[in-house]
Write a protein that holds these residues in place. Structure first.
Motif, PDB file in Angstrom:
ATOM      1  N   MET A  71     -28.125   8.746 -42.707  1.00 22.38           N
ATOM      2  CA  MET A  71     -29.338   9.497 -43.038  1.00 22.38           C
ATOM      3  C   MET A  71     -29.407  10.808 -42.266  1.00 22.38           C
ATOM      4  SD  MET A  71     -32.256   6.597 -43.515  1.00 22.38           S
ATOM      5  CE  MET A  71     -31.558   5.254 -42.563  1.00 22.38           C
ATOM      6  N   ALA A  72     -30.225  11.700 -42.775  1.00 20.68           N
ATOM      7  CA  ALA A  72     -30.401  12.997 -42.114  1.00 20.68           C
ATOM      8  C   ALA A  72     -30.995  12.788 -40.734  1.00 20.68           C
ATOM      9  CB  ALA A  72     -31.328  13.869 -42.946  1.00 20.68           C
ATOM     10  N   THR A  73     -30.635  13.658 -39.810  1.00 23.73           N
ATOM     11  CA  THR A  73     -31.197  13.628 -38.461  1.00 23.73           C
ATOM     12  C   THR A  73     -32.332  14.635 -38.340  1.00 23.73           C
ATOM     13  OG1 THR A  73     -29.085  12.954 -37.527  1.00 23.73           O
ATOM     14  CG2 THR A  73     -30.640  13.968 -36.026  1.00 23.73           C
ATOM     15  N   LEU A  74     -32.184  15.773 -39.013  1.00 25.90           N
ATOM     16  CA  LEU A  74     -33.241  16.783 -39.011  1.00 25.90           C
ATOM     17  C   LEU A  74     -34.222  16.432 -40.132  1.00 25.90           C
ATOM     18  CD1 LEU A  74     -34.166  19.489 -37.757  1.00 25.90           C
ATOM     19  CD2 LEU A  74     -32.858  20.643 -39.553  1.00 25.90           C
ATOM     20  N   HIS A  75     -35.463  16.177 -39.774  1.00 23.09           N
ATOM     21  CA  HIS A  75     -36.434  15.688 -40.749  1.00 23.09           C
ATOM     22  C   HIS A  75     -37.550  16.707 -40.980  1.00 23.09           C
ATOM     23  CE1 HIS A  75     -35.600  11.231 -39.374  1.00 23.09           C
ATOM     24  NE2 HIS A  75     -34.511  11.850 -39.798  1.00 23.09           N
ATOM     25  N   PRO A  76     -38.032  16.794 -42.214  1.00 23.72           N
ATOM     26  CA  PRO A  76     -39.250  17.577 -42.434  1.00 23.72           C
ATOM     27  C   PRO A  76     -40.414  16.847 -41.765  1.00 23.72           C
ATOM     28  CG  PRO A  76     -38.644  16.366 -44.430  1.00 23.72           C
ATOM     29  CD  PRO A  76     -37.539  16.132 -43.433  1.00 23.72           C
ATOM     30  N   SER A  77     -41.461  17.568 -41.395  1.00 28.18           N
ATOM     31  CA  SER A  77     -42.578  16.911 -40.709  1.00 28.18           C
ATOM     32  C   SER A  77     -43.470  16.127 -41.680  1.00 28.18           C
ATOM     33  CB  SER A  77     -43.420  17.949 -39.967  1.00 28.18           C
ATOM     34  OG  SER A  77     -43.946  18.884 -40.889  1.00 28.18           O
ATOM     35  N   GLU A  78     -43.405  16.473 -42.990  1.00 29.42           N
ATOM     36  CA  GLU A  78     -44.376  15.900 -43.945  1.00 29.42           C
ATOM     37  C   GLU A  78     -44.403  14.361 -43.969  1.00 29.42           C
ATOM     38  OE1 GLU A  78     -42.474  18.490 -44.627  1.00 29.42           O
ATOM     39  OE2 GLU A  78     -43.874  20.119 -45.068  1.00 29.42           O
ATOM     40  N   PRO A  79     -43.232  13.684 -44.145  1.00 25.13           N
ATOM     41  CA  PRO A  79     -43.335  12.216 -44.185  1.00 25.13           C
ATOM     42  C   PRO A  79     -43.849  11.633 -42.872  1.00 25.13           C
ATOM     43  CG  PRO A  79     -41.017  12.919 -44.149  1.00 25.13           C
ATOM     44  CD  PRO A  79     -41.845  14.145 -44.378  1.00 25.13           C
ATOM     45  N   TRP A  80     -43.609  12.313 -41.771  1.00 22.26           N
ATOM     46  CA  TRP A  80     -44.094  11.842 -40.470  1.00 22.26           C
ATOM     47  C   TRP A  80     -45.597  12.003 -40.360  1.00 22.26           C
ATOM     48  CZ3 TRP A  80     -41.178   9.375 -36.800  1.00 22.26           C
ATOM     49  CH2 TRP A  80     -39.813   9.300 -37.076  1.00 22.26           C
ATOM     50  N   LYS A  81     -46.123  13.018 -41.045  1.00 23.73           N
ATOM     51  CA  LYS A  81     -47.581  13.183 -41.067  1.00 23.73           C
ATOM     52  C   LYS A  81     -48.190  12.143 -42.001  1.00 23.73           C
ATOM     53  CE  LYS A  81     -47.437  17.955 -39.621  1.00 23.73           C
ATOM     54  NZ  LYS A  81     -47.189  19.334 -40.030  1.00 23.73           N
ATOM     55  N   GLN A  82     -47.453  11.876 -43.094  1.00 22.91           N
ATOM     56  CA  GLN A  82     -47.930  10.908 -44.082  1.00 22.91           C
ATOM     57  C   GLN A  82     -48.101   9.501 -43.491  1.00 22.91           C
ATOM     58  OE1 GLN A  82     -45.807  11.946 -47.533  1.00 22.91           O
ATOM     59  NE2 GLN A  82     -46.538  10.208 -48.752  1.00 22.91           N
ATOM     60  N   THR A  83     -47.232   9.114 -42.552  1.00 21.93           N
ATOM     61  CA  THR A  83     -47.329   7.769 -41.972  1.00 21.93           C
ATOM     62  C   THR A  83     -48.184   7.752 -40.704  1.00 21.93           C
ATOM     63  OG1 THR A  83     -45.377   8.084 -40.567  1.00 21.93           O
ATOM     64  CG2 THR A  83     -45.006   7.166 -42.780  1.00 21.93           C
ATOM     65  N   GLY A  84     -48.577   8.918 -40.233  1.00 25.48           N
ATOM     66  CA  GLY A  84     -49.409   8.977 -39.023  1.00 25.48           C
ATOM     67  C   GLY A  84     -48.598   9.091 -37.741  1.00 25.48           C
TER      68      GLY A  84
END
Ligand code: ATP
Ligand code: MG
Length: 417
Positions: A71-84
């Motif tokens: 899996m990717a190591t560099l992540h967009p912030s959006e899914p991390w905001k989506q899960t809290g």
């Protein structure tokens, strides 16, 4: 591999800024290079040990149906905001780019794997699904004083599974627990499965796999008679209490290191991402999800802590960088050197992993370094070997010395792989 060509040389002195035994020894022996607190590079010998551990983990995850991905190591912030997790998880690194977009680097991968599974799982026929990867993780850890056992960058095997029913989840979970215990045994360790509370978002039960070691950061209570074990942090039991599981033993307290854990995540992540599949009746359902981690680099550190003695590292066979350390006591191109070089070639041809100390150094220096490196068996080729064809085999752990004839020696290593 010829030791004369190994660029990462062993050193006599321990680095002054390292307090942990594992990092001191691994740096001195040339397995790792420290970049900053909690961040290490792995040099040729260290890389070989990691690959051994990774191979064991890979075999056991494949055996329970895991499919390996990267899996990717560099992540967009959006899914991390989506899960809290963006706001709630304190170890998440937050990166601002020059375009003012925010990113993070993976500290775990639920936020990436759930949308991947969502794309491919449409019906109950697509379940169960278990995917895993072995890769780098990044965490803004406050304390990083345990050498490679607590990194700000470290290697983890993380697996995620998706299920139709709780029964199917439980079946897989039990299989994973057994696979984990096999992994630790093959690495050379004894791990206890402690019952603990779930992660940040669920109150379901989880297992933490603990290896007793004074270098560990956890405190556990364990039964003298049965496998029962619990983390002190969450338990109202204390040392000396009778074991509630078997009723026979009493609880002892010890320091331990968590070398893996498995969680029932329930439907938390599918809920966050509105991930449903069609069940057997054609109705939309959320899959039940599990996550399963193993600290690969931490395991390497725990192995060092567990087996090292006053002379250096002692690797168990399963994870040693080489099976044999061939030490020649010859001078350049004398008969002893020629004999040792011929034997080295023969071992290589038989597929035996061997580090060959072909350097022109004093025997005492070579032996001290060999002890520091910790390869399980040392084969010494000295003057007497040229006439007799008999070599000395030294066991790193016990110090036992055997005189063994050349062909018998090869047969023995070939048997052990
Ligand atoms: P810990 O309580 O030790 O911080 P954790 O509960 O944060 O561990 P997970 O997030 O579930 O652990 O990670 C899975 C495994 O990865 C852990 O069981 C451990 O073996 C390893 N691990 C976690 N954090 C680190 C770290 N900072 N450095 C090295 N290994 C780690
Ligand atoms: Mg942690």
């Amino acid at each position: 591999m010829k030791q004369s060509q190994l660029f990462a040389k062993a050193r006599r002195e321990a680095p002054a800024d390292e307090v942990s035994k594992n990092a001191q020894l691994l740096i001195r022996a040339g397995y790792v290079h420290k970049e900053m607190a909690g961040v290490y590079s792995y040099l040729p010998l260290g890389k070989r040990v990691l690959e051994k551990i990774e191979r064991i983990v890979r075999e056991e995850m494949d055996a329970i149906g895991g499919q390996e991905i990267r899996m990717a190591t560099l992540h967009p912030s959006e899914p991390w905001k989506q899960t809290g997790a963006w706001d709630k998880v304190d170890v998440v690194f937050k990166i601002n780019s020059r375009t003012e977009k925010e990113y993070t680097i993976g500290q775990s991968e639920e936020e990436i794997v759930t949308p991947i599974a969502q794309e491919y799982v449409n019906s109950y026929r697509d379940l169960p699904l278990a995917v895993y990867q072995i890769g780098q993780k990044y965490r803004d850890e406050l304390r990083a004083k345990s050498g490679i056992m607590r990194g700000r960058e470290f290697t983890m095997k993380d697996m995620y599974s998706f299920h139709e029913t709780q029964e199917d989840f439980d079946r897989f979970y039990e299989g994973a627990k057994q696979a984990y215990l096999r992994v630790y045994r093959r690495v050379g360790l004894v791990a206890k499965a402690t019952e603990a509370s779930g992660g940040s978002f669920t109150n379901k039960l989880s297992y933490e796999f603990m290896v007793l070691t004074d270098a560990g950061e956890d405190d556990i209570l364990y039964c003298s008679e049965c496998p029962y074990c619990v983390n002190v942090e969450i338990s109202d039991q204390k040392e000396g209490d009778a074991c509630t599981r078997c009723g026979k033993g009493t609880l002892s307290r010890a320091k331990a290191s968590e070398v893996g854990n498995i969680f029932d995540l329930g439907t938390k992540y599918p809920t966050d991402f509105s991930f449903t599949y069609k069940d057997r009746a054609g109705k939309d359902q959320k899959p039940i999800m599990g996550c399963f981690g193993i600290g690969i680099t931490r395991l390497m550190g725990v192995v060092v802590e567990t087996f090292a003695d006053d002379k250096g590292i002692v690797w168990p066979e399963g994870v040693a960088p080489f099976a044999a350390h061939l030490v020649s006591l010859g001078k350049p191109s004398d008969d002893v050197s020629k004999l040792a070089s011929g034997f080295y070639t023969e071992l290589l041809e038989k597929g035996i992993e061997v580090l060959y100390d072909d350097r022109d150094l004093r025997p005492g220096e070579k032996f001290a370094e060999s002890d520091l490196l910790g390869i399980p068996k040392r084969i010494v080729v000295g003057k007497d070997a040229t006439g007799s064809g008999v070599f000395e085999l030294v066991d790193r752990k016990t110090g036992t010395v055997e005189k063994i004839e050349r062909d018998e020696l090869i047969a023995r290593f070939a048997r052990h792989g």
